[in-house]
Scaffold this active site. Structure first.
Site, mmCIF file in Angstrom:
data_model
loop_
_atom_site.group_PDB
_atom_site.id
_atom_site.type_symbol
_atom_site.label_atom_id
_atom_site.label_comp_id
_atom_site.label_asym_id
_atom_site.label_seq_id
_atom_site.Cartn_x
_atom_site.Cartn_y
_atom_site.Cartn_z
ATOM 1 N N ARG A 1 -25.212 8.193 11.153
ATOM 2 C CA ARG A 1 -24.688 8.055 9.802
ATOM 3 C C ARG A 1 -23.326 7.357 9.877
ATOM 4 O O ARG A 1 -22.675 7.378 10.922
ATOM 5 C CB ARG A 1 -24.472 9.429 9.144
ATOM 6 C CG ARG A 1 -25.754 10.197 8.857
ATOM 7 C CD ARG A 1 -26.535 9.582 7.703
ATOM 8 N NE ARG A 1 -27.679 10.393 7.322
ATOM 9 C CZ ARG A 1 -28.884 10.311 7.875
ATOM 10 N NH1 ARG A 1 -29.111 9.471 8.876
ATOM 11 N NH2 ARG A 1 -29.875 11.079 7.441
ATOM 12 N N ARG B 1 -17.662 16.626 12.333
ATOM 13 C CA ARG B 1 -18.156 17.146 13.609
ATOM 14 C C ARG B 1 -19.128 18.312 13.382
ATOM 15 O O ARG B 1 -20.150 18.422 14.056
ATOM 16 C CB ARG B 1 -16.976 17.588 14.479
ATOM 17 C CG ARG B 1 -17.349 18.140 15.825
ATOM 18 C CD ARG B 1 -16.109 18.476 16.627
ATOM 19 N NE ARG B 1 -15.343 17.290 16.960
ATOM 20 C CZ ARG B 1 -15.722 16.383 17.848
ATOM 21 N NH1 ARG B 1 -16.855 16.527 18.498
ATOM 22 N NH2 ARG B 1 -14.973 15.330 18.090
ATOM 23 N N ARG C 1 -6.146 -2.667 8.878
ATOM 24 C CA ARG C 1 -6.714 -3.990 8.660
ATOM 25 C C ARG C 1 -6.539 -4.878 9.886
ATOM 26 O O ARG C 1 -7.417 -5.627 10.247
ATOM 27 C CB ARG C 1 -5.994 -4.607 7.468
ATOM 28 C CG ARG C 1 -6.777 -5.624 6.742
ATOM 29 C CD ARG C 1 -6.126 -6.063 5.468
ATOM 30 N NE ARG C 1 -4.810 -5.498 5.219
ATOM 31 C CZ ARG C 1 -4.295 -5.369 4.015
ATOM 32 N NH1 ARG C 1 -4.984 -5.725 2.965
ATOM 33 N NH2 ARG C 1 -3.074 -4.894 3.836
ATOM 34 N N GLN D 1 -7.228 8.481 2.974
ATOM 35 C CA GLN D 1 -6.130 8.533 3.944
ATOM 36 C C GLN D 1 -4.773 8.200 3.327
ATOM 37 O O GLN D 1 -3.734 8.477 3.917
ATOM 38 C CB GLN D 1 -6.374 7.528 5.082
ATOM 39 C CG GLN D 1 -7.597 7.835 5.902
ATOM 40 C CD GLN D 1 -8.118 6.597 6.634
ATOM 41 O OE1 GLN D 1 -7.783 6.374 7.785
ATOM 42 N NE2 GLN D 1 -8.925 5.797 5.971
ATOM 43 N N GLY E 1 5.846 -2.135 3.726
ATOM 44 C CA GLY E 1 5.471 -2.668 5.034
ATOM 45 C C GLY E 1 5.945 -4.101 5.235
ATOM 46 O O GLY E 1 6.896 -4.541 4.572
ATOM 47 N N ASP E 2 5.253 -4.841 6.087
ATOM 48 C CA ASP E 2 5.750 -6.181 6.446
ATOM 49 C C ASP E 2 5.791 -7.136 5.245
ATOM 50 O O ASP E 2 6.728 -7.924 5.104
ATOM 51 C CB ASP E 2 4.969 -6.761 7.621
ATOM 52 C CG ASP E 2 3.523 -7.071 7.280
ATOM 53 O OD1 ASP E 2 2.915 -6.278 6.542
ATOM 54 O OD2 ASP E 2 3.003 -8.100 7.740
ATOM 55 N N ASP F 1 2.378 -0.258 11.657
ATOM 56 C CA ASP F 1 2.308 -1.555 12.338
ATOM 57 C C ASP F 1 3.625 -2.327 12.292
ATOM 58 O O ASP F 1 3.615 -3.561 12.269
ATOM 59 C CB ASP F 1 1.168 -2.399 11.736
ATOM 60 C CG ASP F 1 1.315 -2.586 10.236
ATOM 61 O OD1 ASP F 1 2.202 -1.939 9.634
ATOM 62 O OD2 ASP F 1 0.551 -3.375 9.658
ATOM 63 N N THR G 1 4.337 2.739 5.242
ATOM 64 C CA THR G 1 2.944 2.280 5.301
ATOM 65 C C THR G 1 2.188 3.220 6.233
ATOM 66 O O THR G 1 2.735 3.649 7.244
ATOM 67 C CB THR G 1 2.804 0.834 5.831
ATOM 68 O OG1 THR G 1 1.447 0.621 6.257
ATOM 69 C CG2 THR G 1 3.713 0.532 7.007
ATOM 70 N N ILE G 2 0.943 3.501 5.899
ATOM 71 C CA ILE G 2 0.190 4.406 6.783
ATOM 72 C C ILE G 2 -0.179 3.711 8.099
ATOM 73 O O ILE G 2 -0.542 4.357 9.055
ATOM 74 C CB ILE G 2 -1.098 4.957 6.110
ATOM 75 C CG1 ILE G 2 -2.101 3.843 5.797
ATOM 76 C CG2 ILE G 2 -0.756 5.771 4.875
ATOM 77 C CD1 ILE G 2 -3.495 4.370 5.474
ATOM 78 N N ASP G 3 -0.092 2.372 8.127
ATOM 79 C CA ASP G 3 -0.598 1.616 9.280
ATOM 80 C C ASP G 3 0.236 1.728 10.564
ATOM 81 O O ASP G 3 -0.270 1.424 11.643
ATOM 82 C CB ASP G 3 -0.723 0.132 8.921
ATOM 83 C CG ASP G 3 -1.848 -0.134 7.937
ATOM 84 O OD1 ASP G 3 -2.682 0.767 7.750
ATOM 85 O OD2 ASP G 3 -1.873 -1.231 7.354
ATOM 86 N N ARG H 1 0.873 -5.139 -5.047
ATOM 87 C CA ARG H 1 0.979 -6.299 -4.149
ATOM 88 C C ARG H 1 1.189 -7.477 -5.099
ATOM 89 O O ARG H 1 0.362 -7.708 -5.981
ATOM 90 C CB ARG H 1 -0.301 -6.457 -3.330
ATOM 91 C CG ARG H 1 -0.618 -5.217 -2.473
ATOM 92 C CD ARG H 1 -1.747 -5.492 -1.509
ATOM 93 N NE ARG H 1 -2.319 -4.267 -0.966
ATOM 94 C CZ ARG H 1 -1.858 -3.636 0.119
ATOM 95 N NH1 ARG H 1 -0.829 -4.109 0.770
ATOM 96 N NH2 ARG H 1 -2.453 -2.543 0.556
ATOM 97 N N ALA I 1 15.305 11.004 -1.226
ATOM 98 C CA ALA I 1 16.443 10.946 -0.293
ATOM 99 C C ALA I 1 17.414 9.833 -0.689
ATOM 100 O O ALA I 1 18.634 10.013 -0.620
ATOM 101 C CB ALA I 1 15.934 10.733 1.132
ATOM 102 N N VAL I 2 16.870 8.705 -1.141
ATOM 103 C CA VAL I 2 17.733 7.594 -1.568
ATOM 104 C C VAL I 2 18.581 8.041 -2.767
ATOM 105 O O VAL I 2 19.807 7.878 -2.794
ATOM 106 C CB VAL I 2 16.875 6.349 -1.950
ATOM 107 C CG1 VAL I 2 17.699 5.331 -2.727
ATOM 108 C CG2 VAL I 2 16.267 5.720 -0.692
ATOM 109 N N GLY J 1 0.836 -1.208 0.000
ATOM 110 C CA GLY J 1 0.000 0.000 0.000
ATOM 111 C C GLY J 1 0.865 1.251 0.000
ATOM 112 O O GLY J 1 1.851 1.321 0.725
HETATM 113 O O1 F6P Z 1 -1.609 -1.597 4.550
HETATM 114 C C1 F6P Z 1 -2.082 -0.322 4.279
HETATM 115 C C2 F6P Z 1 -3.554 -0.354 4.005
HETATM 116 O O2 F6P Z 1 -3.910 0.975 3.690
HETATM 117 C C3 F6P Z 1 -4.441 -0.921 5.106
HETATM 118 O O3 F6P Z 1 -4.698 -0.041 6.163
HETATM 119 C C4 F6P Z 1 -5.675 -1.274 4.326
HETATM 120 O O4 F6P Z 1 -6.408 -2.279 4.961
HETATM 121 C C5 F6P Z 1 -5.109 -1.778 3.041
HETATM 122 O O5 F6P Z 1 -3.872 -1.150 2.877
HETATM 123 C C6 F6P Z 1 -5.960 -1.534 1.827
HETATM 124 O O6 F6P Z 1 -5.359 -2.166 0.754
HETATM 125 P P1 F6P Z 1 -5.677 -1.939 -0.775
HETATM 126 O O7 F6P Z 1 -4.798 -0.854 -1.256
HETATM 127 O O8 F6P Z 1 -5.319 -3.249 -1.406
HETATM 128 O O9 F6P Z 1 -7.122 -1.575 -0.890
#
Ligand code: F6P
Length: 323
Positions: free
Chosen positions: A247, A156, A173, A255, A103-104, A131, A127-129, A73, A23-24, A12
């Site tokens: 709602r 709000r 996720r 994001q 990411g991982d 994690d 990665t935005i996560d 991916r 930077a690289v 992602g």
């Molecule tokens: O791993 C980053 C992420 O944005 C997760 O937060 C999210 O679940 C997933 O990727 C969404 O993946 P895709 O880009 O395949 O919709």
């Protein structure tokens, strides 16, 4: 002596990946090292999609979201045949070192590629996560949080105007880092994360209590991976018992885009440069990260095996501040 390094972004995307590529490339130029960009992550490595990157190619890039190189991916990279092909292409491209930004999943691929091909590989957490173990923040996290908080500020306004309850779903996720930061910074009334079991009865009771205490509008931030389901499911399950208009708003890929925050640009600049230095100094199989403002290197496997703890104390703080 390192002559040519490859760089790719995978998994992602996240704001700040471009700043890391820049930077690289420019750090490598300072060592007179050539940089070959590999397009579309491991998919481009397999399909031989490359582009030469020089200091001028990465001009005007620091503030752009997305990734100049594209990302993907790649399922084929998880197969023995795919790995073999990737290793062969590394040889073909004449690359002495590879920098992977992701990411991982990206690092798992990198570790296997290093094992099969012997190429030196350094990871940059993108990665935005947020994690990954081995860095206080991943590149993209701060920008994603800021984007979601800005969205919540807007929600709000309309929530207050209509006296409504909003379930706002943010990404994550498997982890609740985004939801937790967004919830506290956005002044949410509840935050649901995968790490803490969600009790829908208790949630419903707390919403009703707040209403009884005179709070006419509420925001519940839901991590997409919450154990009680997605925001629409949760709203559906709770809806009828709430006696309050509600709602649902799913922020989704909003994001992932947009200009990186200053914090992400700084992080990406430091880590992109650190990754090149690590290669030049002969290291491999590690991710560069920033912990308490210091660059640290963590073996790939630890980045996904060691659990990065969610600061659940913040959930209590949110409750105190939401009364
Ligand atoms: O791993 C980053 C992420 O944005 C997760 O937060 C999210 O679940 C997933 O990727 C969404 O993946 P895709 O880009 O395949 O919709």
């Amino acid at each position: 002596m390192m002559k040519r390094i490859g760089v790719l972004t995978s998994g992602g995307d996240g704001p700040g990946m471009n700043a890391a590529i820049r930077a690289v490339v420019r750090t490598a130029a300072s060592y007179e090292i050539d940089v070959l960009g590999i397009r579309r992550g491991y998919a481009g490595l397999l399909d031989e999609e490359t582009v030469h990157l020089g200091p001028r190619t990465v001009a005007n890039l620091i503030h752009r979201g997305g990734t100049l190189l594209g990302t993907a991916r790649c399922e084929e990279m998880k197969t023995a045949a795919g790995l073999r092909k990737a290793a062969d292409n590394i040889g073909k491209f004449g690359i002495d070192g590879l920098i992977v930004i992701g990411g991982d999943g990206t690092f798992r691929g990198a570790q296997e590629l290093a094992d099969v091909s012997g190429v030196r590989v350094i990871g940059v957490p993108g990665t935005i996560d947020n994690d990954l173990w081995g860095t206080d923040a991943t590149i993209g996290f701060d920008s994603a949080v800021n984007t979601a908080v800005e969205a919540i500020d807007r929600i709000r306004d309309t929530a207050e105007a209509h006296e409504r309850l909003f379930f706002v779903e943010v990404m994550g996720r498997t982890r609740g880092f985004i939801a937790l930061s967004v919830g506290v910074a956005g002044g949410a009334e509840d935050i649901l994360v995968p790490e803490v079991r969600t009790d829908l009865e208790a949630l419903s009771a707390s919403i009703r209590e707040r209403m009884a205490a005179g709070k006419r509008a509420s925001i519940v931030v839901v991590a997409e991976g919450d154990d009680a389901g997605r925001a629409f499911d949760i709203a559906e399950k709770l809806g009828h018992g709430l006696v309050m208009d509600f709602r649902v708003c799913v922020l989704g890929h909003i994001q992932r885009g947009g200009a990186p925050s200053a914090q992400d640009r700084l992080l990406a600049s430091k880590l992109g440069a650190a990754a090149v230095r690590a290669l030049v100094e002969g290291r491999t199989g590690v991710m560069v990260g920033l912990i308490s403002a210091k660059v640290v290197e963590t073996p790939f496997e630890e980045t996904w095996v060691t659990d990065k703890r969610l600061d659940t104390e913040l959930l209590y703080l949110m409750k105190v501040l939401a009364r």
